[in-house]
Motif scaffolding. Structure first.
Motif, PDB file in Angstrom:
ATOM      1  N   LEU A  40       0.827  -1.213   0.000  1.00 57.23           N
ATOM      2  CA  LEU A  40       0.000   0.000   0.000  1.00 57.23           C
ATOM      3  C   LEU A  40       0.858   1.258   0.000  1.00 57.23           C
ATOM      4  CD1 LEU A  40      -2.902  -0.303   2.587  1.00 57.23           C
ATOM      5  CD2 LEU A  40      -3.075   0.461   0.203  1.00 57.23           C
ATOM      6  N   GLU A  41       1.880   1.241   0.848  1.00 52.35           N
ATOM      7  CA  GLU A  41       2.808   2.359   0.999  1.00 52.35           C
ATOM      8  C   GLU A  41       3.477   2.661  -0.336  1.00 52.35           C
ATOM      9  OE1 GLU A  41       4.957   2.180   4.968  1.00 52.35           O
ATOM     10  OE2 GLU A  41       6.535   1.785   3.525  1.00 52.35           O
ATOM     11  N   SER A  42       3.801   1.595  -1.049  1.00 58.71           N
ATOM     12  CA  SER A  42       4.502   1.756  -2.312  1.00 58.71           C
ATOM     13  C   SER A  42       3.563   2.349  -3.380  1.00 58.71           C
ATOM     14  CB  SER A  42       5.067   0.394  -2.692  1.00 58.71           C
ATOM     15  OG  SER A  42       5.407   0.357  -4.027  1.00 58.71           O
ATOM     16  N   VAL A  43       2.278   1.956  -3.358  1.00 60.24           N
ATOM     17  CA  VAL A  43       1.290   2.583  -4.253  1.00 60.24           C
ATOM     18  C   VAL A  43       1.171   4.075  -3.912  1.00 60.24           C
ATOM     19  CG1 VAL A  43      -1.183   2.726  -4.797  1.00 60.24           C
ATOM     20  CG2 VAL A  43      -0.047   0.499  -4.757  1.00 60.24           C
ATOM     21  N   ALA A  44       1.103   4.380  -2.629  1.00 59.31           N
ATOM     22  CA  ALA A  44       0.963   5.770  -2.206  1.00 59.31           C
ATOM     23  C   ALA A  44       2.154   6.609  -2.675  1.00 59.31           C
ATOM     24  CB  ALA A  44       0.830   5.852  -0.681  1.00 59.31           C
ATOM     25  N   LEU A  45       3.365   6.070  -2.526  1.00 63.51           N
ATOM     26  CA  LEU A  45       4.560   6.823  -2.932  1.00 63.51           C
ATOM     27  C   LEU A  45       4.572   7.046  -4.445  1.00 63.51           C
ATOM     28  CD1 LEU A  45       7.195   5.167  -0.569  1.00 63.51           C
ATOM     29  CD2 LEU A  45       6.411   7.546  -0.482  1.00 63.51           C
TER      30      LEU A  45
ATOM     31  N   LEU B 201       1.860   7.263  -6.455  1.00 63.28           N
ATOM     32  CA  LEU B 201       0.849   8.277  -6.777  1.00 63.28           C
ATOM     33  C   LEU B 201       1.325   9.670  -6.376  1.00 63.28           C
ATOM     34  CD1 LEU B 201      -2.380   6.397  -5.614  1.00 63.28           C
ATOM     35  CD2 LEU B 201      -1.823   7.054  -7.967  1.00 63.28           C
ATOM     36  N   LEU B 202       2.015   9.745  -5.232  1.00 57.14           N
ATOM     37  CA  LEU B 202       2.520  11.034  -4.774  1.00 57.14           C
ATOM     38  C   LEU B 202       3.551  11.595  -5.751  1.00 57.14           C
ATOM     39  CD1 LEU B 202       2.589  13.101  -2.423  1.00 57.14           C
ATOM     40  CD2 LEU B 202       4.450  11.770  -1.458  1.00 57.14           C
ATOM     41  N   ASP B 203       4.428  10.725  -6.261  1.00 56.12           N
ATOM     42  CA  ASP B 203       5.410  11.162  -7.268  1.00 56.12           C
ATOM     43  C   ASP B 203       4.705  11.734  -8.492  1.00 56.12           C
ATOM     44  OD1 ASP B 203       7.399  10.275  -5.693  1.00 56.12           O
ATOM     45  OD2 ASP B 203       8.090   8.688  -7.021  1.00 56.12           O
TER      46      ASP B 203
ATOM     47  N   LEU C 118       1.273  10.346   5.404  1.00 54.18           N
ATOM     48  CA  LEU C 118       1.946   9.091   5.028  1.00 54.18           C
ATOM     49  C   LEU C 118       3.085   8.766   5.998  1.00 54.18           C
ATOM     50  CD1 LEU C 118       2.277   9.280   1.140  1.00 54.18           C
ATOM     51  CD2 LEU C 118       0.804   7.775   2.473  1.00 54.18           C
TER      52      LEU C 118
END
Lengths: 100, 100, 100, 100
Positions: free
Chosen positions: A56-61, A63-65, A97
């Protein structure tokens, strides 16, 4: 939410890849239910939860990029109060995050 | 995994409650797919991911409590190498949670 | 804090090793002040903060292990309300670490 | 590191405030050494470490905001490979913070 914010934003790099990753995360959530229902060994369930959190964290990072590279940079180039608002909003999302 | 570890462990406090919470987390994963598919505003998607991460974290902490209160304490009372193994295993699971 | 809690607890595995690690962390905090004072490159300061956070986290996980292996297990062996209190207290400390 | 990166960057919003906060964090690191040396209660030491981690995290988020609002936005406005490099670098720093 303004009309602008409901419209497609086009900032997402590779939508299909994100959808596949989220589909896999949904599968992990179903797998966890089976593990709890079968009363599998607690440590194995916790290992699975850590893996899901990392995914999940990796998806968030990702999308944030995409968001920084498109919305924030575009707003910053345009300048004015909208630029400040976008930066503040991005900062708050980053803080959430980091703290979650 | 030993046979013992495949058998029901009976350590889970309230199985139905955990299943409900995981079902809700599965729903959040589906909601995220809709949000990405509709290209909703990135910050709203990130807020949803933070909420889902917190929900998962909270399930993990609950399961860990149940595990410490049952498996680890029982093994510790029995003593011997099994006690050390259980403590080491719990420590590693805690470290994974803290670092994820 | 009760008198019992002010007395030495003897749970710390290797006090000298912890003191050396905390001394190094104190040095990192001083190094950060120099970096900010010299206005060094922000990304380098953030990298240093991440390293310091990991070092602190690792001290916390070590102390928690020592605590589980001594205080919590001993209280659990003795049983009664003190055992429940120690477990609850350890759970809350773990939750704070996971969330910070 | 390029010459540009060794020169003062002028991105730090309020240097004196950051120095005061880092000085306080250094004091917390010294306080932790006293607590360990006196073998104070483990849970109290862990509470102190959580507070210190949060303080560090908050300094990192502040510096990151300053960095995004200055270096990254300026580079993005200028465009070209430098803009991409700055964005990539900021993303990596955010990922390290989220994962630490």
């Amino acid at each position: 939410m303004s009309v602008a914010e409901q419209a497609p934003h086009g900032y997402i790099g590779d939508k299909e890849a994100y959808l596949r990753r989220l589909k896999r995360i949904e599968g992990q959530a179903r797998g966890l239910q089976r593990m709890v229902d079968d009363e599998q060994y607690c440590i194995d369930i916790l290992t699975q939860i850590s893996a899901m959190t990392k995914a999940l964290e990796s998806v968030a990072l990702g999308l944030l990029d995409d968001h920084l590279a498109h919305c924030v940079v575009d707003a910053a180039a345009a300048g004015g109060p909208e630029a400040d608002r976008k930066l503040k909003e991005a900062s708050e999302a980053i803080a959430r995050l980091v703290r979650s």
